[in-house]
Design an enzyme around this catalytic site. Structure first.
Site, PDB file in Angstrom:
ATOM      1  N   ASN A   1       0.456  -9.478  -9.335  1.00  0.00           N
ATOM      2  CA  ASN A   1       1.220  -7.865  -8.519  1.00  0.00           C
ATOM      3  C   ASN A   1       0.482  -7.452  -7.669  1.00  0.00           C
ATOM      4  OD1 ASN A   1       3.816  -6.953  -7.073  1.00  0.00           O
ATOM      5  ND2 ASN A   1       2.954  -5.602  -8.207  1.00  0.00           N
TER       6      ASN A   1
ATOM      7  N   GLU B   1       1.837 -10.030  -2.610  1.00  0.00           N
ATOM      8  CA  GLU B   1       1.775  -9.197  -2.166  1.00  0.00           C
ATOM      9  C   GLU B   1       0.569  -9.573  -0.732  1.00  0.00           C
ATOM     10  OE1 GLU B   1       2.099  -8.034  -4.531  1.00  0.00           O
ATOM     11  OE2 GLU B   1       5.212  -7.577  -4.426  1.00  0.00           O
TER      12      GLU B   1
ATOM     13  N   ASP C   1       5.219  14.786  -3.034  1.00  0.00           N
ATOM     14  CA  ASP C   1       5.957  13.350  -2.352  1.00  0.00           C
ATOM     15  C   ASP C   1       6.717  13.218  -1.356  1.00  0.00           C
ATOM     16  OD1 ASP C   1       6.383  10.586  -2.901  1.00  0.00           O
ATOM     17  OD2 ASP C   1       5.935  10.313  -4.659  1.00  0.00           O
TER      18      ASP C   1
HETATM   19 MN    MN Z   1       5.694  -7.201  -6.414  1.00  0.00          MN
END
Ligand code: MN
Length: 450
Positions: A141, A204, A253
């Site tokens: 990931n 990704e 954020d």
């Molecule tokens: Mn992912």
């Protein structure tokens, strides 16, 4: 395929502002980034106390992101969907620029990591792309996480319950810390890929490879079991602890408000690889770049979902005023009365954090909020065209969301013109411009502008 390569291209196009004056990574660089929020790329060449240069606001405009992918803005969503659906394996290489320097002895204090806002807990790495593999090595990931500096070799990492969190739970079951490659200074395609809406199990990095036409390269880390982009500027090799938790935050954020302090795991840095003269890449929390990188994949998801219920979706803007996350403006070609309401429902289903959505006709520019307001003023009746959904799941990034339950009230506005009433009544009146007057306008506009 590297950040440098992209910067060279942007230099040639006049998109880089070089700042040669001495500037501090504590508050000062962030303030400059904020002032040039959707402007040029900023290259800070003289960072107080550091030899590395800092590059900022790289992906701060849609135009630059599209230039990085070599496509027109109209093709962006399709290009992203194609890459999500057809991930391809990147080549693994051995000798790469990021291995010019490989070290075990290293201190985070050597890097010009920014402190951004007044009440932030401290310096934060905000542009890093983090990759990890499952204990059985079958799943990789890649995602973006904020990292708070806690000492010379220690970071706190914020992991929301998504894919990296799942890998972390798997590591816990094996009672082994999770190896993580923390890569900084990357081509925009890698950042975009890291935010892709692909399911757990799809790397990704593979999406990045498709986005880059099969030319993306990876390299094995030296001190941990993980891959990093071969063209990265700097890679921190870390062990994500399965047991040591620490206070993380507060930090501003995406909505531009302070996210709260929480117990989060730590990452211990065990090695580092970097280019001799590495560039440190900064990303301003709540800046336009943050909103675009987080928002574009959501716009794409919304575009795909709304396209399934109405014949044509022209454009979508997760607008900056909505934090690039909570507000969507969607333009559609309406064919049947009610299309806009179905579009609203599809949008809310596609992006669970979406709070307010406005659907307009295609003659309205979704990026021009004055035009959007005009459509609400002239084409919208609250008694007929408003949808309110109380107690739906929202985003805790919105301070007005119920912070315990995570619920919010969603509102959809159908600001498309009614089909059965005479169309002319709703038309945007335009002056007619002869060639003569167009030339005059151009001439006098040039005189007016500074
Ligand atoms: Mn992912």
């Amino acid at each position: 395929m590297s950040l440098r390569g992209f910067l060279e291209q942007m230099e040639a196009e006049g998109e880089i502002l070089h700042i040669k004056e001495k500037i501090s990574p504590r508050f000062e660089i962030a303030a400059m980034m904020k002032a040039f929020d959707d402007g040029p790329i900023l290259l800070f060449e003289n960072v107080k106390g550091y030899s590395a240069k800092v590059v900022a606001n790289v992906c701060a405009t849609r135009k630059r992101i599209c230039r990085a992918l070599n496509i027109s803005e109209e093709r962006l969503y399709q290009k992203l969907i194609e890459a999500w659906r057809n991930p391809t394996k990147p080549k693994i290489v051995k000798d790469t620029p990021v291995k010019e320097v490989v070290r075990e002895k290293f201190s985070l204090s050597e890097i010009p990591i920014l402190t951004h806002f007044k009440y932030d807990a401290g310096p934060y790495i905000t542009s890093a792309v983090i990759s990890a593999k499952s204990p059985d090595k079958k799943v990789e990931n890649v995602s973006i996480h904020r990292l708070q500096v806690l000492g010379n070799d220690k970071l706190a990492i914020r992991i929301v319950p998504r894919h990296l969190h799942r890998l972390w739970l798997l590591a816990k079951e094996e009672n082994k810390d999770l190896d993580v490659a923390i890569s900084i200074g990357l081509h925009p395609a890698v950042h975009l890929a890291a935010t892709a809406a692909v399911p757990f199990g799809i790397s990704e990095y593979y999406v990045a490879n498709t986005l880059l036409g099969g030319k993306f390269r990876l390299v094995e880390c030296e001190h941990i079991d993980a891959y990093a982009p071969a063209e990265a500027e700097l890679v921190l090799e870390g062990k994500l602890s399965i047991s040591e938790m620490i206070d993380e935050g507060p930090l501003v954020d995406i909505t531009g408000t302070y996210d709260i302090k929480r117990k989060q795991p730590i990452v211990k840095i065990v090695g580092v690889m970097h280019r001799q003269d590495y560039l440190y890449q900064a990303l301003l929390p709540s800046g336009n770049e943050h909103k675009l990188l987080m928002g574009l994949s959501r716009e794409t998801t919304i575009w795909e979902a709304v396209s399934k219920v109405v014949p044509k979706v022209k454009a979508i803007n997760l607008s900056p005023g909505g934090g690039g996350w909570l507000h969507a403006i969607i333009s559609i070609e309406k064919q049947t009365e009610g299309d806009a309401k179905n579009a609203l429902l599809a949008a809310f289903a596609a992006h669970p954090s979406l709070k307010h959505a406005i659907v307009v006709d295609t003659d309205i520019n979704v990026y021009n909020l004055e035009e959007v307001e005009w459509a609400i003023a002239t084409r919208f009746q609250a008694s007929e065209d408003l949808i309110i959904i109380p107690n739906a799941r929202g985003s805790t990034l919105d301070p007005s969301t119920d912070q315990e339950m995570g619920t919010t009230t969603k509102m959809g506005i159908d600001a498309t013109r009614p089909l059965k009433k005479p169309k002319e009544k709703f038309e945007k009146a335009e002056t007619s411009k002869s060639r003569n007057v167009e030339e005059l306008i151009e001439k006098y506009m040039a005189k007016c502008s500074p």
